[in-house]
Design an enzyme around this catalytic site. Structure first.
Site, short mmCIF file in Angstrom:
data_model
loop_
_atom_site.label_atom_id
_atom_site.label_comp_id
_atom_site.label_asym_id
_atom_site.label_seq_id
_atom_site.Cartn_x
_atom_site.Cartn_y
_atom_site.Cartn_z
CG ASP A 34 -6.52 -4.38 8.20
OD1 ASP A 34 -6.02 -5.48 7.92
OD2 ASP A 34 -6.61 -3.44 7.38
CE LYS B 199 -2.13 -1.60 3.63
NZ LYS B 199 -3.04 -1.90 4.77
C1 GLC Z 1 -2.62 -4.97 2.62
C2 GLC Z 1 -1.83 -5.58 3.78
C3 GLC Z 1 -2.72 -6.43 4.66
C4 GLC Z 1 -3.94 -5.63 5.10
C5 GLC Z 1 -4.67 -5.10 3.87
C6 GLC Z 1 -5.89 -4.26 4.24
O1 GLC Z 1 -3.01 -5.98 1.77
O2 GLC Z 1 -0.76 -6.34 3.27
O3 GLC Z 1 -2.02 -6.88 5.80
O4 GLC Z 1 -4.79 -6.46 5.84
O5 GLC Z 1 -3.78 -4.29 3.11
O6 GLC Z 1 -5.57 -3.17 5.03
#
Ligand code: GLC
Length: 513
Positions: free
Chosen positions: A257, A222
């Site tokens: 999360d 991200k």
């Molecule tokens: C990205 C992260 C993951 C998280 C997701 C949503 O894919 O690698 O750990 O849960 O974003 O925030």
């Protein structure tokens, strides 16, 4: 450096109070059915109301058969449509990849054991801090579990500047510690300086968890790229930053999360087996039988039959075996800071959808099919066409697409747009938005199939795409029906909120026991 606060504490109080009130209600409701500390058994759980799906308006430009569809859109539809057979193929491949990830480390789908083996029963008490880092905002919350299902919460949001995301790791963690210090200093209920506060850390990146409060970052996602963090224990890094900044806090739980979403929703909806995030990034966690996780060598030491697995499905198919990548997706991938990684995330999540649409528009400007060949500086700049604009455009049902005109001319600064231009842009947003929803549904169908819950299962979904993007839930539902047939009716998608705050505090409380 002083952290910049996005919302002042006082301003968020109303939100926090109402979230708290909802939470209280949820806790009270869950108490009668949640006395078992084990993860929720499947059978015979009361089904709760699912989110209400808006009826999607099928306009002439949704219809392939019309004569007046601009030829550019006809061409793009061929590239962006994901037919049912393709979805089924994706489901099959994902189930196989999930199994591989449960068997061995270093697989594409990391299938990370979360070390969370229990769910709350409503009797947890105590005051916890919860931190939430996973996107452009960093949130600090104080969650007070009062027992008897009563919870209070305060929170403060901070903006994570771009230079912190991609600078030195120590600066990033110092920033987090500064935010916590500022929160503790400003909070009305002055914290007792002598008391060591317990903290649940929601860190939403792929972390190889070695215990409930330790885990090594495997890779950033991200848009984060801070140095000297990959390969290190993020709890230790945070703890060291607290030490440097003289903040008296003990990190007792490390949470993704998705796991937080699952746990906090299972508290109110005990039939919840899957937690999904559809926001800036995308990912899912689910309840797996310990016996199905061969790579977990010390399985016998856990006093439970089940454990939540963080799938990290965003990485699915980075070898590009089944995903229907278009030329635009390849461009987004190549120009990203993590090329050939997070393939599923790049065709689904909010961070990338606007960028895909931007590249399609640039292409059509080049061929003279859009905006009379004219562009703008904003449109030429990476990531400047936001997914939120797509939401606005898809919500525009005016006859001459006047809101789309406002987005394109006033915000994106395209000198002049015709109605046909706007129909094309709206069509592109629909194609990219619908594809994202359908692929998300394929991910959910894969997990439901893997855990054999086709006869009934609640999926807790959080994130701005699911919550705010028009028709997203409907489109997911349509795709689920195409993939699963009648069984799709047994899969309940429920809007979840604040798993990252509430969920982290609950997991910290459970970790204490
Ligand atoms: C990205 C992260 C993951 C998280 C997701 C949503 O894919 O690698 O750990 O849960 O974003 O925030």
């Amino acid at each position: 450096m002083e952290p910049t606060s996005l919302f002042l504490f006082g301003l968020t109080t109303g939100v926090a109070v109402s979230a708290g009130a909802r939470y209280v209600e949820n806790l009270v409701m869950s108490r009668s059915v949640s006395s078992s500390p084990a993860l929720p058994p499947l059978a015979d759980r009361p089904r709760r109301r699912s989110v209400r799906y808006q009826d999607e308006v099928h306009r002439p430009d949704d219809d392939d058969s019309g004569d007046d569809i601009p030829s550019a859109l006809v061409r793009l539809r061929k590239q962006f449509n994901v037919p049912a057979e393709k979805l089924t193929q994706i489901v099959r491949h994902m189930v196989a990849e999930m199994k591989k990830g449960l068997h061995d480390d270093h697989q594409t789908m990391k299938m990370i054991p979360s070390h969370v083996i229990r769910r709350p029963n409503g009797n947890e008490t105590g005051s916890f801090l919860a931190l939430d880092l996973g996107g452009s905002n960093f949130r600090v919350c104080e969650v007070i579990l009062e027992g008897n299902g009563i919870t209070r919460m305060r929170q403060k949001k901070f903006t994570v500047r771009e230079d912190l995301k991609t600078g030195g790791g120590a600066e990033l963690f110092d920033f987090l510690a500064d935010c916590v210090a500022s929160f503790m200093a400003e909070t009305e209920n002055k914290f007792n300086k002598e008391e060591r506060k317990k903290l649940g850390f929601t860190f939403s990146f792929p972390v190889q968890q070695t215990s409930i409060n330790a885990g090594v970052l495997m890779s950033w996602t991200k848009g984060f790229h801070a140095s000297d963090v990959v390969g290190n224990d993020v709890v230790q890094l945070l703890q060291e930053a607290f030490h440097r900044k003289n903040v008296n806090v003990n990190v007792t739980a490390l949470v993704n999360d998705t796991t937080g979403t699952l746990i906090s929703h299972a508290y109110q909806s005990p039939n919840t087996y899957i937690g999904v995030i559809l926001g800036t990034g995308t990912n899912a966690a689910y309840v797996e039988q310990l016996g199905n996780i061969p790579k977990l060598k010390d399985a016998a030491s856990f006093n439970s039959d089940e454990m939540i697995i963080n799938t990290e499905w965003g990485a699915f198919d980075q070898e590009n075996v089944v995903l229907p990548f278009t030329e635009y997706d390849f461009k987004v991938d190549r120009a990203s800071i993590n090329p050939r990684q997070q393939a599923f995330e790049k065709v689904i999540s909010g961070m990338y959808l606007g960028e895909i649409v931007r590249l399609v528009m640039l292409d059509l400007i080049e061929t003279g099919e859009l905006f009379a060949g004219k562009s703008s500086e904003i449109l030429k700049t990476k990531y400047q066409f936001e997914t939120a604009y797509m939401s606005r455009i898809e919500r525009d049902h005016t006859l001459d697409l006047s809101d789309t005109k406002a987005v394109l001319e006033d915000i994106v600064k395209i000198p002049k747009t015709s109605r046909t231009d706007r129909v094309i842009v709206k069509g592109i947003c629909e194609l990219v938005g619908r594809r994202s929803a359908r692929l998300s549904a394929a991910g959910i169908a894969a997990i439901v199939t893997k855990i054999n819950r086709l006869d009934g299962c609640t999926v807790a979904v959080d994130g701005s795409l699911f919550e705010l993007y028009p028709h997203f839930a409907n489109r997911m539902r349509d795709a689920l029906r195409e993939i699963l047939g009648l069984s799709a009716e047994n899969i309940v998608l429920e809007q979840a909120r604040d798993g990252s705050g509430q969920g982290a505090a609950l997991i910290a409380a459970l970790a204490e026991e």
